[in-house]
Each structure stands twice: as structure tokens, then as C-alpha cells.
Write a protein that holds these residues in place. Structure first.
Motif, PDB file in Angstrom:
ATOM      1  N   GLU A   1      -2.804   4.708   4.970  1.00 59.47           N
ATOM      2  CA  GLU A   1      -3.898   5.556   4.500  1.00 59.47           C
ATOM      3  C   GLU A   1      -4.834   5.922   5.643  1.00 59.47           C
ATOM      4  OE1 GLU A   1      -4.691   6.920   1.447  1.00 59.47           O
ATOM      5  OE2 GLU A   1      -2.653   6.356   0.868  1.00 59.47           O
ATOM      6  N   GLU A   2      -5.108   4.978   6.531  1.00 63.50           N
ATOM      7  CA  GLU A   2      -6.002   5.242   7.660  1.00 63.50           C
ATOM      8  C   GLU A   2      -5.405   6.272   8.618  1.00 63.50           C
ATOM      9  OE1 GLU A   2      -9.019   4.402   8.087  1.00 63.50           O
ATOM     10  OE2 GLU A   2      -9.468   2.381   7.375  1.00 63.50           O
ATOM     11  N   THR A   3      -4.109   6.198   8.858  1.00 66.10           N
ATOM     12  CA  THR A   3      -3.482   7.109   9.810  1.00 66.10           C
ATOM     13  C   THR A   3      -3.211   8.482   9.226  1.00 66.10           C
ATOM     14  OG1 THR A   3      -1.258   6.345   9.218  1.00 66.10           O
ATOM     15  CG2 THR A   3      -2.367   5.213  11.045  1.00 66.10           C
ATOM     16  N   GLY A   4      -3.106   8.557   7.898  1.00 69.39           N
ATOM     17  CA  GLY A   4      -2.799   9.831   7.267  1.00 69.39           C
ATOM     18  C   GLY A   4      -1.340  10.218   7.324  1.00 69.39           C
ATOM     19  N   LEU A   5      -0.477   9.291   7.724  1.00 73.40           N
ATOM     20  CA  LEU A   5       0.958   9.567   7.738  1.00 73.40           C
ATOM     21  C   LEU A   5       1.473   9.776   6.308  1.00 73.40           C
ATOM     22  CD1 LEU A   5       2.102   6.876  10.326  1.00 73.40           C
ATOM     23  CD2 LEU A   5       2.273   9.365  10.648  1.00 73.40           C
ATOM     24  N   ASP A   6       2.425  10.670   6.163  1.00 69.96           N
ATOM     25  CA  ASP A   6       3.046  10.868   4.852  1.00 69.96           C
ATOM     26  C   ASP A   6       3.952   9.678   4.537  1.00 69.96           C
ATOM     27  OD1 ASP A   6       1.874  13.343   4.377  1.00 69.96           O
ATOM     28  OD2 ASP A   6       3.492  14.436   5.375  1.00 69.96           O
ATOM     29  N   TYR A   7       3.793   9.121   3.358  1.00 70.97           N
ATOM     30  CA  TYR A   7       4.640   7.997   2.972  1.00 70.97           C
ATOM     31  C   TYR A   7       4.830   7.976   1.468  1.00 70.97           C
ATOM     32  CZ  TYR A   7       0.547   5.223   1.423  1.00 70.97           C
ATOM     33  OH  TYR A   7      -0.579   4.762   0.765  1.00 70.97           O
ATOM     34  N   GLU A   8       5.861   7.269   1.053  1.00 71.24           N
ATOM     35  CA  GLU A   8       6.206   7.132  -0.360  1.00 71.24           C
ATOM     36  C   GLU A   8       6.230   5.644  -0.698  1.00 71.24           C
ATOM     37  OE1 GLU A   8       9.850   8.262  -3.453  1.00 71.24           O
ATOM     38  OE2 GLU A   8       9.859   9.060  -1.407  1.00 71.24           O
ATOM     39  N   PRO A   9       5.293   5.172  -1.529  1.00 71.76           N
ATOM     40  CA  PRO A   9       5.255   3.750  -1.866  1.00 71.76           C
ATOM     41  C   PRO A   9       6.168   3.406  -3.037  1.00 71.76           C
ATOM     42  CG  PRO A   9       3.343   4.833  -2.805  1.00 71.76           C
ATOM     43  CD  PRO A   9       4.123   5.899  -2.075  1.00 71.76           C
ATOM     44  N   HIS A  10       6.784   2.246  -2.947  1.00 67.24           N
ATOM     45  CA  HIS A  10       7.635   1.724  -4.015  1.00 67.24           C
ATOM     46  C   HIS A  10       7.146   0.326  -4.373  1.00 67.24           C
ATOM     47  CE1 HIS A  10      10.599   4.950  -3.291  1.00 67.24           C
ATOM     48  NE2 HIS A  10      10.370   4.731  -2.004  1.00 67.24           N
ATOM     49  N   LEU A  11       6.930   0.089  -5.658  1.00 67.24           N
ATOM     50  CA  LEU A  11       6.444  -1.210  -6.113  1.00 67.24           C
ATOM     51  C   LEU A  11       7.578  -2.233  -6.125  1.00 67.24           C
ATOM     52  CD1 LEU A  11       4.058  -2.856  -7.406  1.00 67.24           C
ATOM     53  CD2 LEU A  11       5.041  -2.206  -9.620  1.00 67.24           C
ATOM     54  N   VAL A  12       7.377  -3.339  -5.445  1.00 64.85           N
ATOM     55  CA  VAL A  12       8.294  -4.473  -5.483  1.00 64.85           C
ATOM     56  C   VAL A  12       7.683  -5.479  -6.453  1.00 64.85           C
ATOM     57  CG1 VAL A  12       9.418  -6.290  -4.143  1.00 64.85           C
ATOM     58  CG2 VAL A  12       9.017  -4.041  -3.114  1.00 64.85           C
ATOM     59  N   ASP A  13       8.245  -5.578  -7.623  1.00 62.25           N
ATOM     60  CA  ASP A  13       7.663  -6.347  -8.722  1.00 62.25           C
ATOM     61  C   ASP A  13       8.120  -7.804  -8.648  1.00 62.25           C
ATOM     62  OD1 ASP A  13       6.709  -7.369 -11.112  1.00 62.25           O
ATOM     63  OD2 ASP A  13       7.291  -5.613 -12.292  1.00 62.25           O
TER      64      ASP A  13
END
Length: 234
Positions: free
Chosen positions: A39-51
Motif C-alpha cells: 500500500e505504501e509503495t502503490g504497486l499493483d497487487y492482488e491479495p488472496h486470503l489464506v484462511d
């Protein structure tokens, strides 16, 4: 950019945006290091929840990326030389993202190693010791009649907080006036210690004024506020 389908983890967590960094995580003190940094860097990313409730971290797909079975882990489809790079260990991920973007780590060698030493301090001390306080104060360890283990880790947590408090005297951040991966690595752990682990009074946190002020500054950052809740829990 190579096809991310070559990574077995994408069978369990398909990439909707394969051109973006793929983050596999949970908003724990270790997990949020990566999400805050992204979030700080502003890089594009896709988060996946590891439950953890589903033992996702023990699945063959997750273990194919991180054989240690811990979060976070990530794949950068545009790694060095344009080839995908898979990484685990939150400290390594912070260093990689800092180098990739040229941000949140001093450019001069001396300053860089100053930041790295505090990152190692978190990895080897703050994380493991604060986590043990949480185990013995909040989780299964609280049922133990013998309170010596709890006291041992409380004492060590207080010692570490004292080290941090002295280091922050006259400083805004751990590397002087420059917010860095050193701070990012510790924000989630200190926050958890006094909130989720319910150890504020136990470690006498309010006696560490410099740490308290530093934490307040860190938590006020918009990227930190966002990163603390990524990936969203189901």
C-alpha cells in the motif's frame, strides 16, 4: 512476463490479474508487513486470503510456494529480468519491495544497513517474543498453571520495548527522520501486543512514551490503516 499458471498455488487461488503482484496472506502482524508495504509503495497487487481456519497454509498448493507453511508469501510476475519471482518470509519481501521501488530504505549504504539491522531486530526479537506473550496471555498458554513462561516473555518484551524506546529518543522513526521498512516491520507487532494480545498493562506499555508516540504516528498513515485489513477476512 511468464504464465503464472506454472505456479501450483494459482490452482487454489486463481489470479484474476496475473500482471499484478500476487499476495497470499492474512492480516496478522507478519502478514500486514507485506500489505502495508504494498500500500505504501502503490504497486499493483492482488491479495488472496489464506484462511487458517481451513488450514490453507498447510495445503500442497500453499506449501509449493512457501515450504515453511507460514504467511505471507508472494509472486511478482515482473521480477528481476522480467521473470516471475516467488518469495516467502516477510523480511525478505520487505527488502525486495524496497529495492524494487527504491523506497522506504535509505539510498546510502550506511543508512541502508541501519534500516536492515532494525528489520533483523524485529525478525529475531520483537516478532517471536511478542508472539509468545500473546500465546501465554491470550491463547492456550493462559490455561497453564505455571506462570513462569508468561513472565519470562513479558520480561523480554519489556526489555525489547526499552531498547526501542531508547532508540526512538529524539527520532521520528527508527532510521532518524526517514520512515522505512524498519518501522513497517514493527507496527503490526506493537499494535497487536497492546490490543489483540491484551498485554498493554502487563508490559507497562504506557511507560514507553517514545514507542507510544512512534506507534501513533505509524497508525496515522493512510497506507498503514489500509494495509492492516488486507486481505479482508472472510
Amino acid at each position: 512476463m511468464s504464465d503464472l499458471n506454472a505456479f501450483p498455488i494459482t490452482r487454489r487461488w486463481p489470479a484474476k490479474h496475473p500482471d499484478r503482484i500476487q499476495l497470499y496472506s492474512l492480516p496478522t502482524p507478519n502478514g500486514v508487513k507485506a500489505s502495508i508495504m504494498l500500500e505504501e509503495t502503490g504497486l499493483d497487487y492482488e491479495p488472496h486470503l489464506v484462511d487458517f481456519a481451513k488450514d490453507d497454509q498447510k495445503s500442497p498448493e500453499f506449501l509449493s510456494l512457501n515450504p515453511n507453511g507460514k504467511i505471507p508469501a508472494m509472486i511478482d510476475p515482473n521480477g528481476p529480468g522480467g521473470a516471475p519471482l516467488a518469495l516467502f518470509e516477510s523480511g525478505a519481501m520487505l527488502l525486495y519491495l524496497a529495492d524494487k521501488t527504491g523506497r522506504f530504505i535509505p539510498a546510502d549504504p550506511a543508512g541502508r544497513w541501519h534500516a536492515v539491522q532494525w528489520l533483523m531486530f524485529q525478525m529475531g526479537g520483537v516478532g517471536p517474543m511478542f508472539g509468545q506473550v500473546g500465546f501465554f496471555n491470550k491463547f492456550a498458554g493462559r490455561e497453564w498453571e505455571d506462570k513462569r513462561p508468561l513472565q519470562r516473555y513479558v520480561d523480554e518484551a519489556k526489555r525489547l520495548l526499552n531498547v526501542m524506546d531508547r532508540a526512538l529518543a529524539g527520532r521520528t522513526w527508527f532510521v532518524g527522520e526517514e520512515y522505512s521498512i524498519a518501522d513497517i516491520s514493527m507496527i503490526g507487532w506493537v499494535r497487536n501486543l497492546i490490543t489483540f494480545y491484551e498485554a498493554r498493562e502487563l508490559v507497562e506499555f504506557d511507560g514507553y512514551a517514545n514507542v507510544a508516540a512512534w506507534l501513533e504516528r505509524g497508525l496515522a498513515r493512510p497506507a498503514v490503516q489500509r494495509g492492516l485489513n488486507i486481505p479482508a477476512r472472510g
